[in-house]
Design an enzyme around this catalytic site. Structure first.
Site, PDB file in Angstrom:
ATOM      1  N   ASN A  32      -5.250 -10.745  -6.845  1.00  0.00           N
ATOM      2  CA  ASN A  32      -5.066  -9.806  -5.738  1.00  0.00           C
ATOM      3  C   ASN A  32      -6.137  -8.733  -5.888  1.00  0.00           C
ATOM      4  OD1 ASN A  32      -4.268  -7.911  -3.889  1.00  0.00           O
ATOM      5  ND2 ASN A  32      -2.365  -7.339  -4.945  1.00  0.00           N
ATOM      6  N   TRP A  33      -7.125  -8.792  -5.011  1.00  0.00           N
ATOM      7  CA  TRP A  33      -8.245  -7.849  -5.136  1.00  0.00           C
ATOM      8  C   TRP A  33      -7.915  -6.464  -4.592  1.00  0.00           C
ATOM      9  CZ3 TRP A  33     -13.024 -11.309  -3.513  1.00  0.00           C
ATOM     10  CH2 TRP A  33     -13.412 -12.069  -4.620  1.00  0.00           C
ATOM     11  N   LYS A  34      -6.802  -6.326  -3.924  1.00  0.00           N
ATOM     12  CA  LYS A  34      -6.413  -5.030  -3.337  1.00  0.00           C
ATOM     13  C   LYS A  34      -7.570  -4.488  -2.471  1.00  0.00           C
ATOM     14  CE  LYS A  34      -3.255  -4.473  -7.169  1.00  0.00           C
ATOM     15  NZ  LYS A  34      -2.556  -3.594  -8.090  1.00  0.00           N
TER      16      LYS A  34
ATOM     17  N   HIS B  88       4.268  -6.237  -1.537  1.00  0.00           N
ATOM     18  CA  HIS B  88       3.690  -5.700  -2.780  1.00  0.00           C
ATOM     19  C   HIS B  88       4.218  -4.284  -3.013  1.00  0.00           C
ATOM     20  CE1 HIS B  88       0.802  -4.239  -5.727  1.00  0.00           C
ATOM     21  NE2 HIS B  88       0.555  -5.504  -5.987  1.00  0.00           N
TER      22      HIS B  88
ATOM     23  N   GLU C 227       2.813  -1.672  -3.894  1.00  0.00           N
ATOM     24  CA  GLU C 227       1.990  -0.606  -3.308  1.00  0.00           C
ATOM     25  C   GLU C 227       2.314  -0.416  -1.827  1.00  0.00           C
ATOM     26  OE1 GLU C 227      -1.680  -2.209  -4.737  1.00  0.00           O
ATOM     27  OE2 GLU C 227      -1.094  -1.650  -6.768  1.00  0.00           O
TER      28      GLU C 227
ATOM     29  N   GLU D  29       6.657  -8.410 -10.275  1.00  0.00           N
ATOM     30  CA  GLU D  29       5.734  -7.422 -10.818  1.00  0.00           C
ATOM     31  C   GLU D  29       6.499  -6.126 -11.074  1.00  0.00           C
ATOM     32  OE1 GLU D  29       1.449  -8.235  -9.460  1.00  0.00           O
ATOM     33  OE2 GLU D  29       2.414  -7.370  -7.737  1.00  0.00           O
TER      34      GLU D  29
ATOM     35  N   GLY E 280      -1.160  -1.830 -13.053  1.00  0.00           N
ATOM     36  CA  GLY E 280      -2.301  -0.922 -13.223  1.00  0.00           C
ATOM     37  C   GLY E 280      -2.157   0.066 -14.356  1.00  0.00           C
TER      38      GLY E 280
ATOM     39  N   SER F  14      -0.675  -5.772 -15.184  1.00  0.00           N
ATOM     40  CA  SER F  14      -1.526  -5.659 -16.375  1.00  0.00           C
ATOM     41  C   SER F  14      -1.762  -6.982 -17.108  1.00  0.00           C
ATOM     42  CB  SER F  14      -0.962  -4.590 -17.324  1.00  0.00           C
ATOM     43  OG  SER F  14      -0.944  -3.330 -16.694  1.00  0.00           O
TER      44      SER F  14
ATOM     45  N   GLY G 183      -4.325  -8.292 -10.863  1.00  0.00           N
ATOM     46  CA  GLY G 183      -5.013  -7.252 -10.103  1.00  0.00           C
ATOM     47  C   GLY G 183      -6.351  -6.905 -10.741  1.00  0.00           C
ATOM     48  N   GLY G 184      -6.378  -5.811 -11.483  1.00  0.00           N
ATOM     49  CA  GLY G 184      -7.617  -5.255 -12.048  1.00  0.00           C
ATOM     50  C   GLY G 184      -8.474  -6.266 -12.808  1.00  0.00           C
TER      51      GLY G 184
HETATM   52  P1  13P Z   1      -2.837  -5.069 -12.269  1.00  0.00           P
HETATM   53  O1  13P Z   1      -3.135  -6.473 -12.799  1.00  0.00           O
HETATM   54  O2  13P Z   1      -4.086  -4.284 -12.039  1.00  0.00           O
HETATM   55  O3  13P Z   1      -1.811  -4.382 -13.104  1.00  0.00           O
HETATM   56  O4  13P Z   1      -2.216  -5.271 -10.815  1.00  0.00           O
HETATM   57  C1  13P Z   1      -1.173  -6.159 -10.656  1.00  0.00           C
HETATM   58  C2  13P Z   1      -0.901  -6.330  -9.221  1.00  0.00           C
HETATM   59  O5  13P Z   1      -0.448  -5.418  -8.559  1.00  0.00           O
HETATM   60  C3  13P Z   1      -1.207  -7.634  -8.616  1.00  0.00           C
HETATM   61  O6  13P Z   1      -0.653  -7.749  -7.358  1.00  0.00           O
END
Ligand code: 13P
Length: 250
Positions: free
Chosen positions: A10-12, A90, A92, A162, A168, A208, A229-230
């Site tokens: 997920n590149w956000k 998600h 967020e 998640e 994050g 993470s 994510g990251g």
């Molecule tokens: P991180 O891997 O950066 O913690 O993000 C997870 C995420 O929200 C994937 O959707």
């Protein structure tokens, strides 16, 4: 036999079209299927150049098909641009944009009507876990998010667990904690939709994920894959994740 681990990035809100295509061109060729939810602006161009083992998705859609929803994007639009799946619910979006389970459910139904696969994200906050409300919170997000779905529709859905506190923060759930919670989720699916649906459901883990923790997390029996994510923003770190999950072709 080692299981097939599903890896989804997920590149956000990251990457221009050029950065996205550059990343894709750097993916190793010897990998099994991976999925990336790219920004909607990059979907079409990425879809034109994507290798067959890559599936592309969107990070959100609106529940309506079209109309006066300034700034929103429809299921048809992302499908037209090349999305095969969409991430919905998600944390967020739930926490920053106040999305409710009811709204998420409408989006899920619209995505399925448009023939997009769905990754439904669920997860508890730190406060909820401390108050021992994790199961209750997840049950509500799961049952309300998938309200009124029939068995056929359910086949197009995966769950991503998640924990909000792990997203994050660099503090992933321990493998034991992940397994315990995924086991609870599988039982909730069994309670609502039966044994077969619960066995077939892909339950991904997110928060993470890094090259260092992926092997242990995905070796847990109820962790079927990951949502990254990251660590999915850099091609070499992402390739390492794929390697360590055992998803490179032998
Ligand atoms: P991180 O891997 O950066 O913690 O993000 C997870 C995420 O929200 C994937 O959707």
């Amino acid at each position: 036999m080692s299981k097939e681990v599903r890896i989804v990035a997920n590149w956000k809100m990251n990457k221009t079209i050029e950065e996205a295509t550059d990343f894709i061109s750097k993916l190793p060729e010897d990998i099994k299927v991976v999925s990336i939810a790219v920004p909607s602006t990059a979907l079409y161009t990425c879809a034109q150049m994507k290798p067959p083992m890559l599936s592309l998705g969107a990070q959100n859609i609106h529940s309506e098909t079209h109309g006066p929803f300034t700034g929103e994007i429809s299921a048809d639009m992302v499908k037209d641009a090349g999305a095969e799946f969409v991430i919905l619910g998600h944390s967020e979006r739930r926490h920053t944009f106040n999305e409710t389970n009811e709204f998420v459910n409408k989006k899920v139904k619209q995505a399925l009507l448009t023939d997009l696969q769905v990754i439904l994200c669920i997860g508890e906050t730190h406060t909820e876990r401390d108050a021992e409300q994790t199961t209750e919170v997840l049950k509500k997000q799961l049952f309300e998010g998938l309200f009124e779905l029939n068995m056929e529709q359910l086949k197009q859905v995966s769950i991503a667990y998640e924990p909000v506190w792990a997203i994050g923060t660099g503090q992933a759930a321990t493998a034991q904690m992940a397994q315990e919670t995924h086991f609870i989720l599988r039982n909730l699916i069994k309670e609502k939709w039966g044994e077969l649906a619960s066995e077939k459901m892909f339950i991904l883990h997110g928060g993470s994920i890094k090259p260092e923790n992926i092997a242990e997390l995905t070796s847990q029996p109820d962790v079927d894959g990951v949502l990254v994510g990251g660590a999915a923003l850099d091609p070499s770190t992402f390739s390492q994740i794929i390697q360590n999950a055992g998803n490179a072709k032998k």
